[in-house]
Scaffold this motif. Sequence first.
Motif, short mmCIF file in Angstrom:
data_model
loop_
_atom_site.label_atom_id
_atom_site.label_comp_id
_atom_site.label_asym_id
_atom_site.label_seq_id
_atom_site.Cartn_x
_atom_site.Cartn_y
_atom_site.Cartn_z
N ARG A 178 0.78 -1.26 -0.09
CA ARG A 178 0.02 -0.10 -0.08
C ARG A 178 0.95 1.21 -0.12
O ARG A 178 1.86 1.47 0.97
N VAL A 179 0.60 2.07 -0.95
CA VAL A 179 1.21 3.34 -0.98
C VAL A 179 0.13 4.49 -0.38
O VAL A 179 -0.97 4.42 -0.68
N ASP A 180 0.78 5.10 0.71
CA ASP A 180 -0.19 6.00 1.42
C ASP A 180 0.61 6.99 1.72
O ASP A 180 1.04 7.27 2.69
N ASN A 181 0.22 8.46 1.05
CA ASN A 181 0.91 9.72 1.42
C ASN A 181 -0.28 10.75 1.64
O ASN A 181 0.11 11.95 1.89
N THR A 182 -1.32 10.07 2.21
CA THR A 182 -2.27 11.37 2.56
C THR A 182 -2.51 11.12 4.00
O THR A 182 -2.61 10.22 4.54
N ASN A 183 -2.45 12.43 4.72
CA ASN A 183 -2.76 12.40 6.11
C ASN A 183 -4.03 11.74 6.53
O ASN A 183 -5.03 11.88 5.70
N PRO A 184 -4.25 11.31 7.80
CA PRO A 184 -5.42 10.83 8.19
C PRO A 184 -6.25 12.12 8.74
O PRO A 184 -5.61 13.52 8.48
N THR A 185 -7.45 12.00 9.09
CA THR A 185 -8.29 13.03 9.74
C THR A 185 -8.38 12.96 11.06
O THR A 185 -8.41 11.72 11.47
N GLY A 186 -8.78 13.98 11.71
CA GLY A 186 -9.22 13.75 13.38
C GLY A 186 -9.40 15.14 13.91
O GLY A 186 -8.75 15.85 13.75
N SER A 187 -10.27 15.35 14.61
CA SER A 187 -10.84 16.28 15.39
C SER A 187 -11.31 15.92 16.89
O SER A 187 -12.08 14.99 16.92
N ALA A 214 -16.77 24.11 27.34
CA ALA A 214 -17.55 23.13 28.37
C ALA A 214 -17.08 23.37 29.64
O ALA A 214 -16.02 23.62 29.84
N ASN A 215 -17.72 22.94 30.73
CA ASN A 215 -17.57 23.04 32.03
C ASN A 215 -17.13 21.48 32.26
O ASN A 215 -18.16 20.57 32.31
N VAL A 216 -16.17 21.14 32.90
CA VAL A 216 -15.70 19.64 33.32
C VAL A 216 -15.25 19.65 34.63
O VAL A 216 -14.76 20.49 35.28
N ARG A 217 -15.49 18.36 35.44
CA ARG A 217 -14.70 18.15 36.75
C ARG A 217 -14.48 16.89 36.88
O ARG A 217 -14.81 15.90 36.11
N GLN A 218 -13.77 16.34 37.76
CA GLN A 218 -13.31 15.00 38.01
C GLN A 218 -12.67 14.38 36.87
O GLN A 218 -12.06 15.03 35.99
N THR A 219 -12.93 13.06 36.42
CA THR A 219 -12.36 12.40 35.18
C THR A 219 -13.45 12.24 34.46
O THR A 219 -14.62 12.12 34.43
N ILE A 220 -13.01 12.94 33.20
CA ILE A 220 -13.78 12.75 32.13
C ILE A 220 -13.00 12.22 30.83
O ILE A 220 -12.00 11.73 30.86
N THR A 221 -14.08 11.84 29.83
CA THR A 221 -13.55 11.16 28.45
C THR A 221 -13.14 12.19 27.39
O THR A 221 -14.17 13.12 27.22
N VAL A 222 -12.03 12.17 26.85
CA VAL A 222 -11.67 13.18 25.87
C VAL A 222 -11.56 12.10 24.45
O VAL A 222 -11.09 11.23 24.55
N SER A 223 -12.47 12.45 23.49
CA SER A 223 -12.50 11.53 22.41
C SER A 223 -12.51 12.37 21.04
O SER A 223 -12.35 13.71 20.78
N SER A 224 -12.06 11.61 19.91
CA SER A 224 -11.83 12.11 18.66
C SER A 224 -12.80 11.35 17.58
O SER A 224 -12.89 10.26 17.98
N ASP A 225 -12.75 11.93 16.47
CA ASP A 225 -13.33 11.19 15.41
C ASP A 225 -12.19 10.71 14.36
O ASP A 225 -12.34 10.90 13.06
N SER A 226 -11.34 10.40 14.84
CA SER A 226 -9.87 10.10 13.80
C SER A 226 -10.25 9.05 13.04
O SER A 226 -10.88 8.14 13.20
N LEU A 227 -9.86 9.18 11.69
CA LEU A 227 -10.21 8.57 10.48
C LEU A 227 -9.17 8.52 9.43
O LEU A 227 -8.48 9.63 9.29
N ASP A 228 -8.86 7.29 8.89
CA ASP A 228 -7.82 7.29 7.66
C ASP A 228 -8.66 6.51 6.56
O ASP A 228 -8.30 5.39 6.16
N SER A 229 -9.82 7.10 5.98
CA SER A 229 -10.46 6.48 5.04
C SER A 229 -9.74 5.99 3.64
O SER A 229 -9.00 6.82 3.16
N GLY A 230 -9.69 4.95 3.41
CA GLY A 230 -9.28 4.30 2.13
C GLY A 230 -7.61 4.46 2.39
O GLY A 230 -7.03 3.88 1.15
N GLY A 231 -7.07 4.59 3.60
CA GLY A 231 -5.53 4.49 3.56
C GLY A 231 -5.25 3.51 4.26
O GLY A 231 -5.78 2.42 4.28
N SER A 232 -4.07 3.70 5.08
CA SER A 232 -3.41 2.38 5.71
C SER A 232 -4.00 2.12 7.16
O SER A 232 -3.83 1.22 7.73
#
Length: 289
Positions: A56-65, A73-91
């Motif tokens: 596989r040749v893959d010279n395209t950056n993935p995506t993610g936010s 947002a207002n947060v406290r204690q332990t929270i979950t930080v999440s993203s929609d990271s994706l590499d569609s059609g790549g490696s």
Amino acid sequence: PAGAGTWTNVGAADTTSPYSVSFDTTAVSDGLYDLRAITLDSAGNSLTSAVVANVRVDNTNPTGSVTAPAAGANVRQTITVSSDSLDSGGSGVASARFERSPAGAGTWTDIGTDSGGAPWEVSFDTTGVGDGLYDLRVITTDAVGNTLTSGVVANVRVDNTNPSALFGFPASSTAYAASAWDAGCAAAGFCGTQSDGGSGVQQVEVSIQRVSSGLYWSAGSFSSPTEVYETASLAGSDWSLAFASGNFPADGDYVVHARARDAANNMEAGPSRTFTYDNSAPSVPALSY
């Protein structure tokens, strides 16, 4: 191209051992390719190697936010930080590394890295940092090392400090008749001040208990054996709960408890006041002589 059987030279023939050639993969499109080598000897005999398939040749950056928490947002204690990271059609995404910075500072510190696959997320123990505003971002890396640094999710407020609610009226261990009671607050009832140095007080809750029965005020009467809270009104740094003297069914001792809740859902235990309501005239004494 993989499976096509249409072959293109990668480079000029190499006549010196060890045999190799440079392949600039940026000159071809991303996708799957087959590779082979054709070896010739000095007499012109040749051998075409077996195919190394699906490189596989893959010279395209993935995506993610960062998808949670949201900006502001207002947060406290332990929270979950999440993203929609994706590499569609790549490696494929190999990891998502989450970072934090004091808001606007641009000095980034790791929160954690998820290499386990979607959903891409890490836990953030906010009690390990000071209260205040923070920026968040995610760095997504695919299986061949292409990376993308996301935009910033700005001004996420960490708030692990309880707010405060204080009584202005009533005072502890004081007896009140109707006239004094009605003069205690702007409207007859309970009142005081509230404050919070972080996300801001969102609600002050008040409970009223009759000492003689142990019951709490609920839906117009002292009928609940467990503590029931009424929501006070907020005005600037003040709170008040209108509860007219005429609503008390009988003279006696009462306990009123106030507690404050902020926008990050921190809640104090809150202060209590015990007071006597006495709106009955004393009995007429008998006179003897």
